[in-house]
Design an enzyme around this catalytic site. Structure first.
Site, PDB file in Angstrom:
ATOM      1  N   SER A  67      -8.668  12.249 -36.899  1.00 35.40           N
ATOM      2  CA  SER A  67      -8.759  12.527 -35.472  1.00 35.40           C
ATOM      3  C   SER A  67      -9.937  13.421 -35.133  1.00 35.40           C
ATOM      4  O   SER A  67     -10.259  13.597 -33.959  1.00 35.40           O
ATOM      5  CB  SER A  67      -7.470  13.206 -34.988  1.00 35.40           C
ATOM      6  OG  SER A  67      -7.283  14.457 -35.642  1.00 35.40           O
ATOM      7  N   HIS A 110      -8.551   5.244 -35.160  1.00 36.15           N
ATOM      8  CA  HIS A 110      -7.749   6.412 -34.808  1.00 36.15           C
ATOM      9  C   HIS A 110      -6.583   5.997 -33.916  1.00 36.15           C
ATOM     10  O   HIS A 110      -6.755   5.700 -32.733  1.00 36.15           O
ATOM     11  CB  HIS A 110      -8.600   7.470 -34.090  1.00 36.15           C
ATOM     12  CG  HIS A 110      -7.827   8.693 -33.729  1.00 36.15           C
ATOM     13  ND1 HIS A 110      -8.072   9.422 -32.592  1.00 36.15           N
ATOM     14  CD2 HIS A 110      -6.786   9.306 -34.353  1.00 36.15           C
ATOM     15  CE1 HIS A 110      -7.215  10.431 -32.526  1.00 36.15           C
ATOM     16  NE2 HIS A 110      -6.432  10.376 -33.589  1.00 36.15           N
ATOM     17  N   GLU A 132      -8.668   4.225 -30.988  1.00 40.31           N
ATOM     18  CA  GLU A 132     -10.099   4.468 -30.922  1.00 40.31           C
ATOM     19  C   GLU A 132     -10.739   3.816 -32.145  1.00 40.31           C
ATOM     20  O   GLU A 132     -10.376   4.129 -33.288  1.00 40.31           O
ATOM     21  CB  GLU A 132     -10.385   5.969 -30.914  1.00 40.31           C
ATOM     22  CG  GLU A 132      -9.952   6.654 -29.626  1.00 40.31           C
ATOM     23  CD  GLU A 132     -10.199   8.155 -29.649  1.00 40.31           C
ATOM     24  OE1 GLU A 132     -10.580   8.699 -28.594  1.00 40.31           O
ATOM     25  OE2 GLU A 132     -10.011   8.781 -30.713  1.00 40.31           O
ATOM     26  N   ASN A 142      -9.832  13.367 -28.216  1.00 39.84           N
ATOM     27  CA  ASN A 142      -9.806  14.748 -28.686  1.00 39.84           C
ATOM     28  C   ASN A 142     -11.041  15.538 -28.265  1.00 39.84           C
ATOM     29  O   ASN A 142     -10.974  16.764 -28.116  1.00 39.84           O
ATOM     30  CB  ASN A 142      -9.634  14.807 -30.200  1.00 39.84           C
ATOM     31  CG  ASN A 142      -8.191  14.570 -30.600  1.00 39.84           C
ATOM     32  OD1 ASN A 142      -7.277  14.763 -29.800  1.00 39.84           O
ATOM     33  ND2 ASN A 142      -7.966  14.148 -31.833  1.00 39.84           N
TER      34      ASN A 142
END
Length: 310
Positions: A145, A166, A178, A216
């Site tokens: 991540s 991800h 992702e 993130n």
């Protein structure tokens, strides 16, 4: 001319092989993320091997997958429970477990998805060893991540067949994936990972190999800015949480989310980014976050973080 034609045919065959649909998946890591990835891959007809060094973790993971599938079946086959039971058994048969990653990958797999501890050296060591035994066509992907995919891939000789996938927790429920393309990831590999995500019933988004990718990269600085706001005395953690839930329609406030994610996890991410880009104010460390982590107050999993939990 025959030699050129032969080479051209071999090139086409290799390209076609790399474009072939992924059928066999090896998931490394039997935690929540690894088990979730294994479940959705098996539920969409893939043959899956779930690998972990601990047999106890694998048994727990397999039981968790069965429980999760039964929940899905109750909703999906509410009118026909017998069909739901058949669904569960069919998916479970697609999953096998193993403790030897190299042996599992060496037997032949189309895709390796890694979901182990967020430590670049550990990931590099894993992929470096697997690279020696994996078939040439096998694609490697990390579920990291926050760590750069390029750094993880550097331990292998298949930079063109290495990308990021991800997923989000809980994997069976969350639609987003992702898909990360490094400067050396081939377009064929990237397209294959995008298509694989769609086959799983997910909605993939394309990302470059930048810190935190998309979600993130936005989420972690937002949570850290909330902590700084609180540290300055500009608002209580309770008011900040309520403000973001009622004013921005977020399901959780930043402090509730930090406690849910784990303060140690958030600290690990921000510390890594700060080391890579120390001049970026968004990546600056938080004295309060550091203090809580040092005291073992990591959030919901320890019973106390920014809030206390019974």
């Amino acid at each position: 001319m025959a030699f050129i034609t032969h080479r051209f045919i071999r090139s086409l065959s290799s390209s076609a092989a790399r474009h072939a649909a992924i059928k066999h998946v090896t998931v490394i890591g039997g935690g929540l993320m690894g088990a979730g990835i294994a479940q959705v891959a098996a539920a969409t007809g893939h043959s899956v091997v779930l690998v972990d060094m601990s047999e106890d973790i694998l048994k727990k993971s397999f039981k968790g997958i069965e429980t999760s599938l039964k929940r899905v079946a109750r909703k999906k086959f509410a009118e026909k429970p017998e069909d739901g039971e058949a669904f569960v058994q069919k998916v479970v048969k697609n999953i096998s477990i193993a403790t030897d990653a190299a042996a599992s990958v060496g037997q032949g797999t189309d895709l390796v998805v890694e979901a182990i501890v967020e430590n670049v050296k550990v990931k590099q060591n894993l992929f470096g060893s697997l690279d020696k035994v994996a078939p040439e066509h096998t694609i490697f992907a990390s579920n990291t991540s926050s760590l750069p995919i390029s750094d993880i891939a550097s331990s292998t000789a298949r930079l063109d067949r290495f990308g990021g996938l991800h997923f989000f927790n809980p994997v069976p429920m969350m639609k987003l994936v992702e898909v990360i393309k490094t400067p050396t990831t081939s377009q064929q590999t990237f397209d294959t990972l995008l298509e694989f995500s769609k086959v799983l019933g997910k909605h993939p988004v394309s990302c470059k190999d930048t810190p935190g990718f998309i979600v993130n990269r936005l989420l972690v600085p937002y949570m850290m800015e909330a902590v700084r706001l609180y540290e300055r005395g500009d608002g209580s953690k309770e008011d900040i949480d309520v403000a973001m839930k009622l004013g921005a329609s977020y399901p959780m406030g930043p402090f509730e989310l930090l406690d849910y994610v784990g303060l140690d996890t958030s600290k690990f991410i921000i510390d890594g980014w700060h080391a890579m880009d120390p001049e970026n104010p968004l990546f600056g460390p938080s004295p309060l976050l550091n203090k809580l982590v040092s005291e073992g107050k990591l959030g919901k999993k320890t019973g106390e973080g920014f809030y206390k939990y019974k």
